[in-house]
Each structure stands twice: as structure tokens, then as C-alpha cells.
Write an enzyme that holds these catalytic residues in place. Structure first.
Site, PDB file in Angstrom:
ATOM      1  N   HIS A   1       0.840  -1.196   0.000  1.00 34.13           N
ATOM      2  CA  HIS A   1       0.000   0.000   0.000  1.00 34.13           C
ATOM      3  C   HIS A   1       0.876   1.247   0.000  1.00 34.13           C
ATOM      4  O   HIS A   1       2.034   1.200   0.389  1.00 34.13           O
ATOM      5  CB  HIS A   1      -0.848   0.083   1.284  1.00 34.13           C
ATOM      6  CG  HIS A   1      -1.643  -1.117   1.618  1.00 34.13           C
ATOM      7  ND1 HIS A   1      -3.012  -1.160   1.437  1.00 34.13           N
ATOM      8  CD2 HIS A   1      -1.301  -2.319   2.159  1.00 34.13           C
ATOM      9  CE1 HIS A   1      -3.476  -2.329   1.860  1.00 34.13           C
ATOM     10  NE2 HIS A   1      -2.459  -3.049   2.290  1.00 34.13           N
TER      11      HIS A   1
ATOM     12  N   GLU B   1       2.491  -0.839   4.613  1.00 33.29           N
ATOM     13  CA  GLU B   1       2.207   0.529   4.187  1.00 33.29           C
ATOM     14  C   GLU B   1       3.528   1.249   3.935  1.00 33.29           C
ATOM     15  O   GLU B   1       4.437   1.241   4.774  1.00 33.29           O
ATOM     16  CB  GLU B   1       1.428   1.285   5.269  1.00 33.29           C
ATOM     17  CG  GLU B   1      -0.012   0.839   5.436  1.00 33.29           C
ATOM     18  CD  GLU B   1      -0.961   1.517   4.457  1.00 33.29           C
ATOM     19  OE1 GLU B   1      -0.490   2.323   3.633  1.00 33.29           O
ATOM     20  OE2 GLU B   1      -2.171   1.225   4.530  1.00 33.29           O
TER      21      GLU B   1
ATOM     22  N   HIS C   1      -2.382  -3.436  -3.514  1.00 33.89           N
ATOM     23  CA  HIS C   1      -3.742  -3.223  -3.024  1.00 33.89           C
ATOM     24  C   HIS C   1      -4.707  -3.092  -4.209  1.00 33.89           C
ATOM     25  O   HIS C   1      -5.824  -3.611  -4.188  1.00 33.89           O
ATOM     26  CB  HIS C   1      -3.771  -1.964  -2.161  1.00 33.89           C
ATOM     27  CG  HIS C   1      -4.960  -1.851  -1.277  1.00 33.89           C
ATOM     28  ND1 HIS C   1      -5.270  -0.694  -0.600  1.00 33.89           N
ATOM     29  CD2 HIS C   1      -5.942  -2.742  -0.940  1.00 33.89           C
ATOM     30  CE1 HIS C   1      -6.378  -0.877   0.109  1.00 33.89           C
ATOM     31  NE2 HIS C   1      -6.804  -2.108  -0.086  1.00 33.89           N
TER      32      HIS C   1
ATOM     33  N   ASP D   1      -3.333   2.014  -5.058  1.00 41.37           N
ATOM     34  CA  ASP D   1      -2.009   1.932  -4.440  1.00 41.37           C
ATOM     35  C   ASP D   1      -1.381   0.545  -4.619  1.00 41.37           C
ATOM     36  O   ASP D   1      -2.114  -0.442  -4.717  1.00 41.37           O
ATOM     37  CB  ASP D   1      -2.067   2.324  -2.960  1.00 41.37           C
ATOM     38  CG  ASP D   1      -3.106   1.568  -2.144  1.00 41.37           C
ATOM     39  OD1 ASP D   1      -4.230   1.363  -2.627  1.00 41.37           O
ATOM     40  OD2 ASP D   1      -2.784   1.174  -1.011  1.00 41.37           O
TER      41      ASP D   1
END
Length: 211
Positions: free
Chosen positions: A22, A87, A125, A135
Site C-alpha cells: 500500500h 504501508e 492493493h 495503491d
């Protein structure tokens, strides 16, 4: 002990088979960390990597973090129960700095080894939620990961049925399928489906069958 309270047990005995990448789409890494640890936000990931390469553990890998949301990959929903979420601190438009990419590569090697996840299990993602997400976006360097065995990159094959080949790889049927596929494998391509798309999808399908 998890830094973020936003997690729970993996459901139905699931274990990590995927790693979902992400971007945070926030101004700073610290702002993203605060949100991922905010119980009101009800979102989290297992790991957060700053632009400088700082790697922050937020949720224990054996727990179910809340990063993927609604989506399907390889015919299965509840991707959260089957994945580890990473992330990357990024505003959604900027390149990913080399220190961040190097930290990601080190992290991926460890996760893939711990959970016996192959390179096909490292996805975007946008791959599993093409109707909702973009993303880690067009600036993310998937080829770089693939060169190190940390993801896949297709060698073009004889063009065939694009949708069948993409679905054999893992994508779900969707009006957004071509856009999601291009976002990862042809990020600056435009126009209708063409033989380059078909050839790349065929290469992915061939790679999946050979594994």
C-alpha cells in the site's frame, strides 16, 4: 505486542499467503502512523516504512490487521485473514526513495521466508480491490522487486484471452480489470485493450502454471 489496537484473530484458521503493498497517501509518515494506531480509524497494517527506510512494526504478523478491506484475490475474499499488509509512507504522487525500497526489500525477504510466501504472493492493493484502490500506484517499481525474486514480472507470451489469463493469475472479474493490470504492469499505457496487454497477461498465466 502490537503497537496498533486495530487487529484481531485470523479467521477460519487462515494463515498469511499474500503480502499486500500500500501507500499511505498522507503528508507524513508520522501522520500515517497515528492514523494506523487510532482505534477510531479502524485501519491498520502489520508494517509501516518511512521514506528514510525506518521500518515500524504495528501489528504482530500472526494477527489479522485491517488493511485490505473489501476485495478478492485468487477467488478468495477476506484478504485480511490471508495476508500481511505493508504501508509505504508516500503521498500517492511521489517516487519511492531508494532507502525506502531497500528497507522494503529486506522486510519482504524476512516475511516471505517466515511464512513461505512465493513471489506471486506479493501483490498491490489495487490488484485485489481494482474498483476502489490504486495503491501503491504507477510510480512503484515492481520490476525492481521482480529482479530480486520478491515479486513477479511477465515475459510476454503469445497473445491470448486477456481476461482468462489475468483471472488465472489471481485477478477477479471486474470492469476495472484492465486498469488494475496496467497500473501494475503498464502504468503509463492508455487506450483500449491491445496485444501488449494480452501478451503480458499470457506471460503471467504461463508463469503461474509453471510454478
Amino acid at each position: 505486542m502490537s503497537l496498533s489496537p486495530n487487529h484481531g484473530p485470523r479467521r477460519d484458521g487462515a494463515r498469511p499467503e499474500l503480502i499486500v503493498l500500500h501507500y499511505t497517501a498522507m503528508a507524513t509518515c508520522e501522520a500515517a502512523r497515528q492514523r494506523l494506531c487510532d482505534p477510531v480509524a479502524e485501519v491498520s497494517a502489520h508494517w509501516l516504512i518511512s521514506e528514510s527506510g525506518e521500518t515500524i512494526a504495528l501489528v504482530d504478523e500472526d494477527c489479522r490487521a485491517w488493511h485490505a478491506g473489501a476485495g478478492v484475490w485468487q477467488g478468495h475474499d477476506d484478504v485480511n485473514s490471508r495476508s500481511i499488509g505493508i504501508e509505504l509512507a508516500n503521498d500517492g504522487a511521489s517516487p519511492f526513495p531508494d532507502p525506502q525500497m531497500r528497507a522494503l526489500e529486506d522486510l519482504l525477504r524476512g516475511i516471505m521466508d517466515r511464512w513461505q510466501i512465493g513471489p506471486q504472493g506479493v501483490i498491490a492493493h489495487s490488484d485485489m480491490a481494482p474498483d476502489r484502490k490504486t495503491d501503491p500506484g504507477p510510480r512503484f517499481d515492481w520490476r525492481r522487486l521482480a529482479r530480486q525474486g520478491l515479486s513477479v514480472w511477465p515475459a510476454p507470451a503469445a497473445p491470448g484471452d486477456f481476461e482468462a489469463a489475468a483471472q488465472a493469475f489471481g485477478y477477479a472479474p471486474s470492469p476495472a480489470l484492465l486498469g488494475a493490470f496496467r497500473l501494475r504492469f503498464r502504468p503509463w499505457a492508455t487506450g483500449p485493450l491491445d496485444d501488449t496487454d494480452r501478451a503480458l497477461a499470457a506471460g503471467l498465466d504461463a508463469g503461474a502454471r509453471a510454478t
